[in-house]
Design a protein around this motif. Sequence first.
Motif, mmCIF file in Angstrom:
data_model
loop_
_atom_site.group_PDB
_atom_site.id
_atom_site.type_symbol
_atom_site.label_atom_id
_atom_site.label_comp_id
_atom_site.label_asym_id
_atom_site.label_seq_id
_atom_site.Cartn_x
_atom_site.Cartn_y
_atom_site.Cartn_z
ATOM 1 N N MET A 1 -30.970 -31.238 36.091
ATOM 2 C CA MET A 1 -32.178 -30.536 35.663
ATOM 3 C C MET A 1 -32.878 -31.347 34.582
ATOM 4 O O MET A 1 -32.241 -31.757 33.598
ATOM 5 C CB MET A 1 -31.809 -29.140 35.115
ATOM 6 C CG MET A 1 -33.013 -28.276 34.770
ATOM 7 S SD MET A 1 -32.524 -26.656 34.110
ATOM 8 C CE MET A 1 -31.648 -25.955 35.502
ATOM 9 N N ALA A 5 -37.650 -28.480 32.764
ATOM 10 C CA ALA A 5 -37.053 -27.345 33.460
ATOM 11 C C ALA A 5 -35.994 -26.672 32.604
ATOM 12 O O ALA A 5 -35.873 -25.439 32.587
ATOM 13 C CB ALA A 5 -36.456 -27.803 34.787
ATOM 14 N N ARG A 6 -35.211 -27.473 31.895
ATOM 15 C CA ARG A 6 -34.165 -26.917 31.028
ATOM 16 C C ARG A 6 -34.774 -26.098 29.890
ATOM 17 O O ARG A 6 -34.296 -25.002 29.580
ATOM 18 C CB ARG A 6 -33.307 -28.058 30.464
ATOM 19 C CG ARG A 6 -32.125 -27.623 29.616
ATOM 20 C CD ARG A 6 -31.180 -26.746 30.386
ATOM 21 N NE ARG A 6 -29.950 -26.505 29.666
ATOM 22 C CZ ARG A 6 -29.231 -25.397 29.791
ATOM 23 N NH1 ARG A 6 -29.618 -24.436 30.607
ATOM 24 N NH2 ARG A 6 -28.119 -25.243 29.115
ATOM 25 N N SER A 8 -37.716 -24.650 29.882
ATOM 26 C CA SER A 8 -38.289 -23.448 30.482
ATOM 27 C C SER A 8 -37.201 -22.392 30.713
ATOM 28 O O SER A 8 -37.415 -21.197 30.464
ATOM 29 C CB SER A 8 -38.974 -23.800 31.799
ATOM 30 O OG SER A 8 -39.491 -22.648 32.423
ATOM 31 N N GLN A 9 -36.033 -22.829 31.165
ATOM 32 C CA GLN A 9 -34.922 -21.917 31.383
ATOM 33 C C GLN A 9 -34.470 -21.275 30.072
ATOM 34 O O GLN A 9 -34.207 -20.064 30.000
ATOM 35 C CB GLN A 9 -33.761 -22.667 32.028
ATOM 36 C CG GLN A 9 -32.544 -21.819 32.329
ATOM 37 C CD GLN A 9 -31.366 -22.650 32.797
ATOM 38 O OE1 GLN A 9 -30.874 -23.519 32.093
ATOM 39 N NE2 GLN A 9 -30.930 -22.389 34.038
ATOM 40 N N SER A 12 -36.864 -18.626 28.897
ATOM 41 C CA SER A 12 -36.704 -17.398 29.670
ATOM 42 C C SER A 12 -35.516 -16.580 29.164
ATOM 43 O O SER A 12 -35.604 -15.359 29.004
ATOM 44 C CB SER A 12 -36.529 -17.740 31.150
ATOM 45 O OG SER A 12 -36.340 -16.577 31.924
#
Length: 258
Positions: A1, A5-6, A8-9, A12
């Motif tokens: 990843m 993306a990391r 963004s995770q 969240s």
Amino acid sequence: MDRAARISQLKSLLRKDIDYLCRRYDRGWIKPIARTLKEIREAKLPAVFFGGTIRSLLFSRLWKARLGRPRDLDIVVAGGDVDLLRDRFRELIARETRFGGLKLRRENWQFDVWPVQRTWAFVQEQAGPPEFASLPATTFFNLESIAIDAWVEPGQPRAIYSGDDRFFDGLITRTLEINLEENPFPTLCVVRSLVMAAGGDFSIGPHLARYLTRHGSTVTGSELEDVQRHHYGVIRHKGDTMVRWLEHISDFHSRDSQ
């Protein structure tokens, strides 16, 4: 990843945990938090969770796979001054801070609450305008350079303020580093660096290693214990142990600089 993306995770995950803290009145240990946030909202004060509170939540989520329980909660408000906070939370005030904030106690929880304009770096003109979006630039550590809305209007997104995302980079790489070096309490910064690095198994970045070498070289073990006692209420690590850590960091930094 990849990095984006990391991050963004992680954002969240953070939003979900903050939402849980703000809304779950049915969980015993969360009730005092939700109640305090409700009272801030009723006062019509925009507010954010800030700094170490958020680090504790995500650290627990990532490495313990459960919702974290921060040692205390840092909450910064906008649209009001300390007089308004004092009137609103008079019965909860444990003491007032030297920088214009309040320490509140409700049951077993401590809340540090202050107006955004009283943040030390803003007062000293070490950061941008006194607003939530500028808060990440005011912290000594990268792993505290973040804020997130404590409450939002229905249908509105919960904003995360993280500047250039160095908070998330530090969390991903497990590296503790300096974010803003100017600070009125260098010995406390030394103590907090060692306690945080040891407690989270974080590596110490090169800038912080230079700082610890410079400010930790003349600090005695008893001074390190006194600062811990005053800041944490207990001695987390023996003074002579911390002195050895500082010597090791200094030796490693000297070899790495050659």
